[in-house]
Design a protein around this motif. Sequence first.
Motif, PDB file in Angstrom:
ATOM      1  N   SER A  71       0.808  -1.221   0.000  1.00 57.54           N
ATOM      2  CA  SER A  71       0.000   0.000   0.000  1.00 57.54           C
ATOM      3  C   SER A  71       0.836   1.265   0.000  1.00 57.54           C
ATOM      4  CB  SER A  71      -0.946   0.006   1.206  1.00 57.54           C
ATOM      5  OG  SER A  71      -1.950  -0.971   1.053  1.00 57.54           O
ATOM      6  N   ALA A  72       2.094   1.179   0.457  1.00 59.94           N
ATOM      7  CA  ALA A  72       2.924   2.383   0.521  1.00 59.94           C
ATOM      8  C   ALA A  72       3.125   2.995  -0.860  1.00 59.94           C
ATOM      9  CB  ALA A  72       4.273   2.060   1.152  1.00 59.94           C
ATOM     10  N   THR A  98      15.479   1.884   1.037  1.00 61.87           N
ATOM     11  CA  THR A  98      14.261   2.380   0.403  1.00 61.87           C
ATOM     12  C   THR A  98      13.256   2.738   1.487  1.00 61.87           C
ATOM     13  OG1 THR A  98      14.588   0.905  -1.501  1.00 61.87           O
ATOM     14  CG2 THR A  98      12.414   1.908  -1.241  1.00 61.87           C
ATOM     15  N   GLY A  99      12.775   3.966   1.444  1.00 61.29           N
ATOM     16  CA  GLY A  99      11.758   4.410   2.388  1.00 61.29           C
ATOM     17  C   GLY A  99      10.593   5.043   1.651  1.00 61.29           C
ATOM     18  N   SER A 100       9.383   4.636   1.988  1.00 65.44           N
ATOM     19  CA  SER A 100       8.187   5.140   1.312  1.00 65.44           C
ATOM     20  C   SER A 100       7.154   5.546   2.340  1.00 65.44           C
ATOM     21  CB  SER A 100       7.580   4.075   0.387  1.00 65.44           C
ATOM     22  OG  SER A 100       8.545   3.497  -0.449  1.00 65.44           O
ATOM     23  N   LEU A 101       6.341   6.520   1.964  1.00 62.53           N
ATOM     24  CA  LEU A 101       5.255   6.963   2.835  1.00 62.53           C
ATOM     25  C   LEU A 101       4.081   7.387   1.962  1.00 62.53           C
ATOM     26  CD1 LEU A 101       4.545   7.508   5.847  1.00 62.53           C
ATOM     27  CD2 LEU A 101       5.172   9.886   5.432  1.00 62.53           C
ATOM     28  N   ARG A 102       2.896   6.905   2.319  1.00 61.53           N
ATOM     29  CA  ARG A 102       1.700   7.220   1.534  1.00 61.53           C
ATOM     30  C   ARG A 102       0.550   7.579   2.468  1.00 61.53           C
ATOM     31  NH1 ARG A 102      -0.416   5.510  -3.944  1.00 61.53           N
ATOM     32  NH2 ARG A 102      -2.640   5.956  -3.840  1.00 61.53           N
ATOM     33  N   TYR A 103      -0.256   8.534   2.010  1.00 59.54           N
ATOM     34  CA  TYR A 103      -1.488   8.907   2.725  1.00 59.54           C
ATOM     35  C   TYR A 103      -2.670   8.676   1.793  1.00 59.54           C
ATOM     36  CZ  TYR A 103      -5.191  11.706   4.837  1.00 59.54           C
ATOM     37  OH  TYR A 103      -6.394  12.122   5.377  1.00 59.54           O
ATOM     38  N   ASP A 104      -3.694   8.004   2.286  1.00 56.76           N
ATOM     39  CA  ASP A 104      -4.901   7.742   1.495  1.00 56.76           C
ATOM     40  C   ASP A 104      -6.135   8.127   2.290  1.00 56.76           C
ATOM     41  OD1 ASP A 104      -4.420   6.024  -1.163  1.00 56.76           O
ATOM     42  OD2 ASP A 104      -2.915   5.464   0.327  1.00 56.76           O
ATOM     43  N   LYS A 105      -7.135   8.617   1.567  1.00 51.54           N
ATOM     44  CA  LYS A 105      -8.388   9.043   2.196  1.00 51.54           C
ATOM     45  C   LYS A 105      -9.557   8.601   1.338  1.00 51.54           C
ATOM     46  CE  LYS A 105     -11.082  11.551   4.973  1.00 51.54           C
ATOM     47  NZ  LYS A 105     -12.371  11.021   4.473  1.00 51.54           N
ATOM     48  N   SER A 125       0.501   4.886   5.276  1.00 45.91           N
ATOM     49  CA  SER A 125       1.157   3.594   5.025  1.00 45.91           C
ATOM     50  C   SER A 125       2.648   3.816   4.814  1.00 45.91           C
ATOM     51  CB  SER A 125       0.567   2.918   3.786  1.00 45.91           C
ATOM     52  OG  SER A 125      -0.817   2.772   3.900  1.00 45.91           O
ATOM     53  N   PRO A 126       3.495   3.431   5.772  1.00 49.45           N
ATOM     54  CA  PRO A 126       4.946   3.538   5.572  1.00 49.45           C
ATOM     55  C   PRO A 126       5.559   2.223   5.092  1.00 49.45           C
ATOM     56  CG  PRO A 126       4.470   3.160   7.886  1.00 49.45           C
ATOM     57  CD  PRO A 126       3.139   3.151   7.170  1.00 49.45           C
ATOM     58  N   SER A 181      12.575  -5.936   5.394  1.00 55.12           N
ATOM     59  CA  SER A 181      11.625  -4.854   5.131  1.00 55.12           C
ATOM     60  C   SER A 181      10.501  -4.855   6.154  1.00 55.12           C
ATOM     61  CB  SER A 181      11.032  -4.973   3.718  1.00 55.12           C
ATOM     62  OG  SER A 181      10.205  -6.112   3.615  1.00 55.12           O
ATOM     63  N   TYR A 182       9.968  -3.668   6.347  1.00 56.55           N
ATOM     64  CA  TYR A 182       8.735  -3.478   7.117  1.00 56.55           C
ATOM     65  C   TYR A 182       7.827  -2.636   6.238  1.00 56.55           C
ATOM     66  CZ  TYR A 182       5.379  -1.280  10.234  1.00 56.55           C
ATOM     67  OH  TYR A 182       4.217  -0.816  10.800  1.00 56.55           O
ATOM     68  N   GLN A 183       6.634  -3.131   5.997  1.00 56.86           N
ATOM     69  CA  GLN A 183       5.712  -2.366   5.185  1.00 56.86           C
ATOM     70  C   GLN A 183       4.291  -2.588   5.686  1.00 56.86           C
ATOM     71  OE1 GLN A 183       5.677  -3.643   1.052  1.00 56.86           O
ATOM     72  NE2 GLN A 183       6.475  -5.639   1.622  1.00 56.86           N
ATOM     73  N   THR A 184       3.410  -1.736   5.260  1.00 58.47           N
ATOM     74  CA  THR A 184       2.032  -1.804   5.710  1.00 58.47           C
ATOM     75  C   THR A 184       1.094  -1.885   4.509  1.00 58.47           C
ATOM     76  OG1 THR A 184       1.903   0.605   5.754  1.00 58.47           O
ATOM     77  CG2 THR A 184       2.476  -0.495   7.813  1.00 58.47           C
ATOM     78  N   GLY A 185      -0.045  -2.414   4.778  1.00 62.12           N
ATOM     79  CA  GLY A 185      -1.093  -2.466   3.772  1.00 62.12           C
ATOM     80  C   GLY A 185      -2.409  -2.120   4.415  1.00 62.12           C
TER      81      GLY A 185
END
Length: 930
Positions: free
Chosen positions: A212-213, A582-589, A598-599, A618-622
């Motif tokens: 999801s990130a 690798t670092g990612s960050l996402r915001y969803d609404k 989602s980081p 890795s650590y990631q979220t969904g």
Amino acid sequence: MRVYLLIMSLFFCGFSFAQTTITGSVTDSNNQSIPGANVNVVGSTSGASTDFDGTFALKTTSKPPFAIKVSAVGFESKIINVTSADQKVNVVLKDEETKLDEIVVSASRTPERVIESPVTIERMGIQEIKNTTAATFYDGLENLKEVHFNTSSISFKSINTRGFASVANTRFMQLVDGMDNSSPALNFVLGNLIGISDIDVANVELLPGASSALYGANAFNGILFMNSKSPFTNEGISVYYKYGQTNQNAAGRNDYNDFGIRAAKAFTKHFALKGNFTYLEATEWIAADNRSMTAGGVSRETNQNYDGLNLYGDEVTTFIPNVGQVSRTGYREQDLTDNKVKNIKADFSAHIRPFADETEIILQYKIGLGSTIYQGANRYALKDFMMQQAKVEVKGKNFFARFYATDEDAGNSYDMRFAAWNVNRAAKSDQEWFTNYATAYQLSGAVMGTNANQSAAIARNFADYNVLPAAISFIPTPTGSARFEPGSAQFKQALTTVLANPDLTQGAKFIDHSKLYHSDLNYNFKDLIKFAEIQVGGSWRKYIMDSEGTIFTDFDGPIDYKEYGAYTQLQKKFLDDRLKFTGSLRYDKSQNFDGNISPRVSFVYSGGEAKRHNFRVSYQTGFRNPTTQDQYIGLDLGPFALIGSAPENLDRFTETKPVSAAGQALGSPATVNLSGQNAYRNAYTLTSVQAFSLSANPADLKVANVGLVKPEQVQAFEIGYRSVVQNDLSIDLNAYYNIYNDFMNTSRVISPYYGTVGTNAADPEVQKTYAAIRFGDRRVYQVYTNTTANISSLGFGVGLAKKVYKDFELGVNYNYAQFDFDQTEDPSFIAGFNTPKHRVKASLGNSKVTKNLGFNLNVRWNTEYLWQSSFGDGMIPENTVLDAQINYAFPKLKSVVKVGATNLFGSDYLQVIGAGAIGQQWFASWTINP
């Protein structure tokens, strides 16, 4: 009109450029041709690919001298200097074990070697597609590590990665050329219905696990990326035809036909066109499971309340005093559908490169239609179902921006359970049928002295066919018709009438004209910012539900809602490029829910002198937003109703139910009006009502505290190792641990027609609910909510591949998967993990047995596992499946002939409770490529 003029001007003006055409061939060290090799002008977008006999013709506006790069998967790349326009270029590529050097894009939205991917990734390229042992490349995905199929139909297969997946796998995404393939109304992928043709596939990438990130909502348990060939580099007309047969115990032996054609032409370096058309027809894997969904025997002779899993109409049941629980006589699934599968796919695209750089504009249209079987809460025959997509995309070296729309039409699709119920009712109403049954049952026992089974047989014969033994022939003749026998003129007429009626009290048709609009964009700053590779992007989506009240509560007009998101990613290498961060960050609404962040963080370390030992962590979220059905469905399925939990939906759903005479004696009116509020605010849990029905103890009743559904989340931890050792032994290891929060699920609850649920037995309103349950004045609902229980899953995989003798390659992989959940924390929660604990897959193949001969073998084995779904539960037995193919190339004819078989030597096996058992299939194909 302006777009048309622009295209035409580019078309004609392109001929004013002088072109150089370079021809040649590409072979390996054994002098065997290499089809599908890429030939590109260095520093230019001009390119071509080799055909089946390894030859190519490269057109470019560049004038010699210039350099071309020749590359192919499994071989070292080579750069050749071109010094004259008439130069013949014959290139020999050296074999190289490059499985882990293949370039993938999906893992980080930027090109990188597979070995450096921060997460587990599987890939299928041109060679793997050619060598697949399945009838289609999509079916061949089942042989990839991490993939498990849930087969609902011969043409509808759902991909399961890392568990918690039914046929309606809303936790898995599928993108074709960047477009989400999910149905706007159903929110899951319908297999390859509107996917991609076998001869147009460039490559397939699969990301199991949360993503999801980068990819937003619903990138929860995996994503499949299918990318098509470019008409600039893959020109010409390609054709294939497959003929084969399927063999299944229930369906017998039947023909299988599959045809496809692809045409592509680069008219100039600025303008190219492409078109595809495929047609498939086959006979369905017939679902003929006769197990009973009710207690008792698996036949009418021993169980008067028999409800066969793949018999429909026998779900209509009632309790008759002094007789017991009785169900109507059902129809088989094959009586209610023609069991024919059809799929037509077509797509057309215009590709415009207006400048001399890599910028490309793509206008694309896709359409898929046909007939198949989909299994959800009921079994649905998708007849003349159509889904179409249109896309506008602009992409360049470091960016893309796309907008697409998805539109679907259910056509003549229908619910097979309702078809059976209402064909039965066309002959005789439920009330009359059960009255006939009760009368004959009781009189046969009283007058003839028959036992219970004999009385039940006499009663059913009378209720179905109006026939009685002479001893009780004095019973008045029923007013209703006799049961319509399958195949009779009466049956056909009744079924035709029912299938045309969308009113589920009389018909079975469902209507769907839902739509989806989506846009997303991405920009990579790697040419502007040097200290790290930074990307930013975002997306926007709008759903429009339009079922005219047959699926959703949109009886007064379409319902719509929106979602949007934005993300950024930073990628940086350290320690002499050995360590990649690798670092990612996402915001969803989503319009109806709070926003979600989602980081993702990952590290990849390349050890060894040649950097061939790659370790990753890795650590990631969904997260997954509730689907359109989770929120707005309002579907009466007879024995129960599905109620979405959007706050306004609770009031939008209404129904009227008759109250029993006993209930009316307590002061209740003859009918009551119910809404979704009853399901969520005034109900007991199903299991507690079942316990109360047996014990009559009010203490057994538990109030269903059902919360409104909200997004679910997963935290995914993963470690892995990839390497190639001893020159040709490739190793791929991974392990993961997932923690789920607010896991979405459905629960069955029972709402009394009158009274207020509670635990205070002295409360008169609570006492009314006890009476309502005893009198049968109650409604079963399936509601959408989140469990508060702790749920986790873990697994690991091992993949090994090695050339064991010359070009014979042996591969084997093993996957372990399990989930942990304490049922006592949430007794009504249905996990639906639907995944074997142990899976083993192995392959043996050689694409170069002789110059033009190749073969491949695949074997799959899995342990038994529990299948849970709203349609039915049960154990899926352990099974072993062997697939095989052999292919021969005819270079002069630019053709490949393949003969293959799936489930070779095996018996029919199950993957989904309620679906047809999968039989054997053999096929022969002829593919012509330019």
